[in-house]
Write an enzyme that holds these catalytic residues in place. Structure first.
Site, PDB file in Angstrom:
ATOM      1  N   SER A  80       4.600  -1.517   4.398  1.00 35.14           N
ATOM      2  CA  SER A  80       4.986  -2.851   4.845  1.00 35.14           C
ATOM      3  C   SER A  80       4.961  -3.789   3.642  1.00 35.14           C
ATOM      4  O   SER A  80       4.222  -3.563   2.690  1.00 35.14           O
ATOM      5  CB  SER A  80       4.049  -3.354   5.948  1.00 35.14           C
ATOM      6  OG  SER A  80       2.719  -3.230   5.540  1.00 35.14           O
ATOM      7  N   GLU A 118      -9.639  -0.438   7.935  1.00 33.21           N
ATOM      8  CA  GLU A 118      -8.330  -0.752   8.505  1.00 33.21           C
ATOM      9  C   GLU A 118      -8.301  -0.399   9.989  1.00 33.21           C
ATOM     10  O   GLU A 118      -7.806  -1.144  10.823  1.00 33.21           O
ATOM     11  CB  GLU A 118      -7.225   0.017   7.763  1.00 33.21           C
ATOM     12  CG  GLU A 118      -5.825  -0.306   8.275  1.00 33.21           C
ATOM     13  CD  GLU A 118      -4.753   0.612   7.705  1.00 33.21           C
ATOM     14  OE1 GLU A 118      -5.078   1.728   7.280  1.00 33.21           O
ATOM     15  OE2 GLU A 118      -3.586   0.195   7.707  1.00 33.21           O
ATOM     16  N   GLN A 141       0.839  -1.192   0.000  1.00 30.62           N
ATOM     17  CA  GLN A 141       0.000   0.000   0.000  1.00 30.62           C
ATOM     18  C   GLN A 141       0.877   1.245   0.000  1.00 30.62           C
ATOM     19  O   GLN A 141       1.782   1.353   0.832  1.00 30.62           O
ATOM     20  CB  GLN A 141      -0.879  -0.036   1.259  1.00 30.62           C
ATOM     21  CG  GLN A 141      -1.806   1.130   1.427  1.00 30.62           C
ATOM     22  CD  GLN A 141      -2.152   1.356   2.889  1.00 30.62           C
ATOM     23  OE1 GLN A 141      -1.315   1.661   3.715  1.00 30.62           O
ATOM     24  NE2 GLN A 141      -3.425   1.177   3.222  1.00 30.62           N
ATOM     25  N   GLY A 142       0.616   2.167  -0.905  1.00 28.44           N
ATOM     26  CA  GLY A 142       1.394   3.401  -0.945  1.00 28.44           C
ATOM     27  C   GLY A 142       0.528   4.600  -0.596  1.00 28.44           C
ATOM     28  O   GLY A 142      -0.004   5.258  -1.497  1.00 28.44           O
ATOM     29  N   TYR A 143       0.359   4.852   0.676  1.00 25.59           N
ATOM     30  CA  TYR A 143      -0.487   5.981   1.108  1.00 25.59           C
ATOM     31  C   TYR A 143       0.362   7.060   1.783  1.00 25.59           C
ATOM     32  O   TYR A 143       0.561   8.134   1.248  1.00 25.59           O
ATOM     33  CB  TYR A 143      -1.556   5.510   2.097  1.00 25.59           C
ATOM     34  CG  TYR A 143      -2.738   4.775   1.511  1.00 25.59           C
ATOM     35  CD1 TYR A 143      -2.788   4.402   0.167  1.00 25.59           C
ATOM     36  CD2 TYR A 143      -3.836   4.448   2.308  1.00 25.59           C
ATOM     37  CE1 TYR A 143      -3.882   3.719  -0.355  1.00 25.59           C
ATOM     38  CE2 TYR A 143      -4.930   3.780   1.797  1.00 25.59           C
ATOM     39  CZ  TYR A 143      -4.959   3.411   0.461  1.00 25.59           C
ATOM     40  OH  TYR A 143      -6.038   2.738  -0.036  1.00 25.59           O
ATOM     41  N   SER A 144       0.882   6.740   2.995  1.00 27.87           N
ATOM     42  CA  SER A 144       1.570   7.765   3.796  1.00 27.87           C
ATOM     43  C   SER A 144       2.846   8.234   3.137  1.00 27.87           C
ATOM     44  O   SER A 144       3.488   7.504   2.389  1.00 27.87           O
ATOM     45  CB  SER A 144       1.935   7.192   5.172  1.00 27.87           C
ATOM     46  OG  SER A 144       0.795   6.825   5.882  1.00 27.87           O
TER      47      SER A 144
END
Lengths: 351, 394, 351, 394
Positions: free
Chosen positions: D158, D241, D123-126
């Site tokens: 992660s 989440e 996941q590429g969010y923050s």
């Protein structure tokens, strides 16, 4: 699977709430607290709603509901800081007297008899107090017995045997506490005539369990009221040209209160449900429920007062009635430390 | 590090002790009549044991400021259990204000009768709508001829019912920015148009009052400082008031009472002090009290020794001290179990019910004199140089 | 009356601080933590400043200063998370060895000898560990002994007698802890040759007292550093178009940390001053100082990490070195609970 | 109140148990090879024990949603100690998103390989500059021909080093308001220009990564939803989440380990469980865990029974649950005294050093997935209807 209130339970909640909204205003509470009135008119009103009969079996003249319904009512009584002998007379006494003195139980259900509770010395005897029995006569002293206006007292001796005495058979003195919405008294036994109700400590414990659940439910309601008042006050009160509810510090205080209290609702429901249905879980759940809610309640009582600023400290808004009610529930029938010790013992983790 | 006050001061301490021993019988008790109390106050002033640094011209003893001498006097009178100099908001707050910013005429008129106990004052600052945001106060005074005409309401006015005069913040410049529209007025509580209502608090006692003003007329010259300067006049002593809250000596004295209690009381037949969980909480409190007492020594030292900075140490006293006291009183209640509930007219109260009343009163102090939230703002902004709350967009 | 640092003390503070600023960067700490380096170069630098000689009397080759100066240094070492054997070798060992092995004390002062400390089992023996002495031979096991690079170890037996052993005489194994800025080891004694230093438990206790004060001072410094880092990060870090330092929640977290830690400074000063000047107050003050600062430190460690948001959790900013150092100081030479129990005993409040 | 699931569900529970008994030997362990794990996953899907409600067209089992059946499956697999369905952010977060807002082509392309374990996602969010204020993210994608060209940096990714593909929030409309300028892209981690750096955290382990993008080219159609709708696409599953954090069942399991520990460990020769102060803290934790477990039952019930509102009960789980776990791990460390310090390569660690690593990791969870401060904002604003922070004046 349904872990929530049924339609019937919601109806009960609504009808009791409506009555308390109408009849137990803060002004009314003040009058009782100032001893300008006693709780009899309120109790009469609750009797008309069937509250004293709530958990008494139908064949004994009762409504035949269970501990969950009782907890719903206790929560509302706490929410409205209601003066009443509910926990002693309508809940603990009928549990202990069932099958022993069904005549009295029927009178309780009918609202013609109030039975007080004197369990304190059987839980942790105070210095110079304590009750002993001999030949159906009681001697000694019990402190903080519930209900100054009771017709009878259900008394637990130091060794947790249950006796019933009439109010006339004892010397009874008012004991003022911080919480003026409830009454407690000193009972002086001097070879007082008494009727043996049970020598089985399990009978004492069952009455104690449900009493503790009711006190926890009362704190849940009182705490919810204090949060509601704090949030509502914060939205109205302006300082620095904005409602204080828009300050992050105030918002977070309210959020912390809500986060602490919200799970307590499930805890009370579960403990009450377990009381009726899951005997092997009851006692441990009950100990933790009362201990945990007492701690959360202490935090809520302090924090909601702080949100009110100086007004919270005054008698003007009357917030202190709830503050003190939570304080009363915390100490009565077992303080948090005592309950946690008992919880450890129940699991074999303490001697 | 040198924790002694030195021999010069020990000599002074001996003098104070001797005075106390020799004059003990003249000290008033709580049941003495007012005249005796005033006589005692005069004796104390003459000997420099109160109003010590106030110039003789205004009725004081006229000594040079000396923090250690003042502290020795306070310690010795506290230890002896006899009454020291009079307190009250007139002496502790108004007099320092007048000495700093009052006119010569005001100093001559008000200081002497105040310190001699002939003139009792109350403070009119807070209002129902102006608490943390005190500068938003709305009690107003309008000039009419040579008089101010005051209308509005004050709250938290302790001793209003006993006071002869009031020092009061009122809005006189409605068009100025809020901090610049306030003036500091003095007037007699006998002035027509003043109504006092006792304010009962959660302890069940009226420790405070509300005061209502309806067309109260006050001569124009009874202002301290200029019009619109009232905020600055009041502010110097406000921080002084905060310094008085959270005193660790009082906490220590209560802690000692709590140890006594735990050694006396039993829990199901066992002494409370032998209850390990309560004892651990007791010891936690002792650690916190120690920390605050040493912090207090550091503050004292910073006032005695140039170059020692204890500004953060001072800023945190009220926040930490009031929470500490509240927790301490709460432990006593927990220790007492059901007996902790006894209050008011109940033969079973312990220490006259003060565990409960102080548990509540200390919560009042957490709120009063700048709430804990305001204290944290101050600590973060002035102590840690963090930015102020941004102004909201309109 | 002066309760603050003298000019000489401030000079000491400045010079040590200057050295640590220059020589003990976070990079340097990382290298030691990663075992790419040991603490010897740092210790050599501190030796040149006279630190190992600090509290050793002048006639024994020392500087002859006292516990307050030692606490000033310990605080700075904590502030910089400095790897060094200061507490064991420069402080606890010389106190115990004075007048017994002045030759060694002189070597410590000269920086040519390091003495580790193995007191753990005398404070609260762990399961399967413990040290006994017989005919000047030690047997048993001591855990978390301070300093893997020591030349000697000062060992307290279960009954608090003090012995000195050379590092060669014992089996020594590294014991990794959360805090990689300090080293501890397992010492296995198998009829190990030892020299009796004292059978007087007061000698053990004096060394322990000053060790505890030093750990408290170390936490004071480490906590101060974490607050400074948190405040500075909060002023730089922007979220929602403003520095997070302008959010009341963040400001109040920092204010609570500062309010908690600031009195700890006075407490460390007082405890150190009492150690040198007020023998009757020393032990109680010491117990409370280490216990109280450990609790405040725990709060500061957690809260300052939270102020850093995700960055606080990473190795990138390295905040965790201080977090762990505070955790280490909390448990070593007596946890808060143990210290409070001892405080109660010292006042006759516990058996 | 009816805490049983009813006989129909008890029959289902028996089926699950029988399945587990009969297939136990095929379940992979942590040392199995990937092929075995994928085979097991297929078996689970075929039997409806994972990907249960995903339509058959996309490779799932195609059952109607049934919360109780899902819970029974989860309970039985957890109790049996054998591995249930695969987890990971692709299965738990991307698949529900695609099913809700993905195109038919995307569903067909990505769901099946993802749930079968052939396609692992991260996941590429923050971003370093976009944490609590995620919508301020600055990784940008510019259209060049038929490709997006991505530049920027992500953090807290992660499994980035194990992932085949990434689902990623990028800014595509720099002139739009910040929540409206974001798009949701999918792309292979093999695309040139992606660099992964492990991110070591305070536990000493690289539980996360940083991911850097330099001119990463992604075909235009690999967008979920429309341009500028990425925030809405991501948001539905973000709250999902959060629901996973603070799980009271995990706390209960750790609590049981803590009891074991306290029954085994000694403090100066006495069992830790007999230390009254630690025991009292243990019981406090038990009370808190109970409260959260019952709160969890209420949440489950509200999803099963229409008209039951448990929104506040849900909102508080993450805040309360992570603090509870952190405190629990901290008690174990305190109980262990000096032994609590053992970490890493040390023969004396207890429970493999997890008391310390979890003490830290849970602090990470207090911060991650919406800090406690953000949680309190949410509770006060959405739960208690208190006003949002006013916008600062410019």
């Amino acid at each position: 699977m349904e872990f929530g209130l049924s339609q019937e339970q919601t109806l009960l909640q609504d009808s009791v709430n409506r009555f308390l909204n109408d009849q137990v205003s803060l002004d009314e509470v003040r009058k009782v607290a100032a001893a300008d009135k006693d709780d009899k008119a309120i109790w009469q009103g609750l009797t008309e709603l069937g509250i004293p009969a709530l958990i008494i079996p139908e064949d004994k003249g009762g409504v035949g509901l269970g501990a969950v319904e009782a907890a719903i009512v206790a929560e509302l009584l706490g929410y409205h800081a209601t003066p009443s002998p509910f926990i002693s007379s309508a809940i603990m006494a009928p549990v202990a007297l069932a099958g022993k003195r069904d005549d009295l139980v029927a009178n309780i259900a009918a609202g013609t008899c109030r039975v007080g509770i004197a369990f304190g010395e059987a839980i942790a005897a105070k210095d110079k107090a304590g009750v002993t029995a001999s030949n159906n006569k009681l001697s000694g002293l019990s402190l903080f017995a519930l209900d100054i206006d009771a017709d009878y007292y259900l008394v637990a001796t130091n060794d947790q045997q249950l006796y019933l005495v009439t109010a006339n058979a004892v010397k009874r003195n008012n004991m003022a506490t911080i919480d003026l919405t409830r009454t407690t008294c000193e009972l002086v036994f001097n070879e007082s005539e008494a009727e043996l109700i049970s020598t089985d400590t399990e009978d004492f414990n069952r009455a104690l369990d449900i009493g503790r659940i009711m006190l926890a439910a009362d704190t849940l309601g009182a705490g919810q009221n204090m949060i509601d008042q704090a949030v509502s006050y914060a939205k109205e009160r302006e300082q620095f040209d904005r409602p204080i509810a828009s300050f992050q510090a105030v918002k977070h205080m309210c959020a912390e209160m809500a986060a602490g209290l919200e799970p307590c609702r499930s805890m009370v429901w579960y403990a009450a449900h377990a009381y009726d249905n899951l005997p092997e879980e009851t006692r441990l759940t009950t100990c933790h429920t009362k201990a945990h809610i007492s701690e959360v309640g202490k935090f809520v009582a302090k924090t909601s007062t702080e949100v009110h600023g100086g007004m919270g400290f005054t008698d003007l808004v009357g917030l202190h009635y709830w503050f003190k009610r939570i304080g009363f529930n915390r100490q009565l029938l077992g303080s948090p430390e005592l309950l946690r010790q008992q919880a450890a013992q129940l699991q074999g983790l303490a001697a | 590090m040198d924790l002694s006050f030195g021999s010069e001061y020990e000599t002074f301490r001996t003098e104070v002790r001797d005075f106390i021993t020799n004059n003990r019988e003249n000290a008033p008790s709580s049941r003495s009549n007012p005249a005796d109390a005033k006589q005692w106050q005069k004796t104390l002033i003459e000997n420099g044991y109160t109003a010590r640094t106030i110039p003789e011209a205004y009725g004081g003893f006229g000594a040079k400021p000396d923090i250690i001498r003042s502290r020795i006097i306070a310690e010795e009178f506290a230890d002896s259990g006899i009454q020291g100099g009079m307190g009250g908001q007139g002496i502790s707050m108004l007099v320092p204000t007048l000495l700093e910013v009052g006119s010569e005429a005001q100093k001559l008129e008000f200081v002497k009768p105040t310190i001699e106990g002939d003139m009792v004052w109350c403070q009119g600052y807070s209002e129902p709508g102006a608490g943390s945001d005190l500068a938003s106060l709305r009690t107003n005074a309008v000039m009419d001829g040579d008089d101010w005409v005051i209308n509005g309401q004050k709250i938290w006015t302790s001793t209003a019912h006993l006071a002869d005069w009031i020092f009061c913040l009122v809005r006189t410049e409605p068009d100025a920015k809020k901090h610049h529209g306030i003036s500091f007025l003095l007037f007699s509580m006998d002035t027509p148009g003043i109504e006092i209502r006792p304010l009962v608090d959660m302890t069940g006692v009226a420790n405070f009052n509300e005061v209502f003003f309806t067309d109260v007329r006050v001569p124009a010259h009874q202002i301290v400082g200029n019009r619109g300067q009232g905020w600055q006049v009041a502010n110097a002593i406000l921080s002084h008031e905060r310094d008085m809250l959270g005193n660790p000596d009082a906490a220590l004295s209560r802690f000692n009472s709590l140890i006594d209690l735990m050694q006396k009381e039993t829990i199901a037949g066992e002494k409370a002090i032998n209850h390990p969980v309560f004892r651990d909480r007791l010891m936690q409190l002792q650690g916190r009290i120690m920390a605050m007492r040493f912090n207090d020594m550091r503050i004292l030292s910073s006032r005695l020794n140039e170059g020692q900075d204890a500004s953060l140490a001072r800023m945190i006293v009220k926040l930490q001290g009031t929470e500490l006291r509240h927790d301490l009183e709460g432990l006593a209640i927990d220790v007492l179990g059901e007996l902790g509930l006894a209050y008011g007219d109940n033969d079973y109260t312990r220490n006259n019910g003060t565990w409960q009343s102080q548990y509540m009163y200390q919560l009042g102090l957490i709120i009063g004199g700048g709430t804990s939230q305001i204290q944290k703002n101050i600590i973060s902004e002035r102590g840690l140089e963090m930015p102020r709350e941004p102004r909201p967009a309109q």
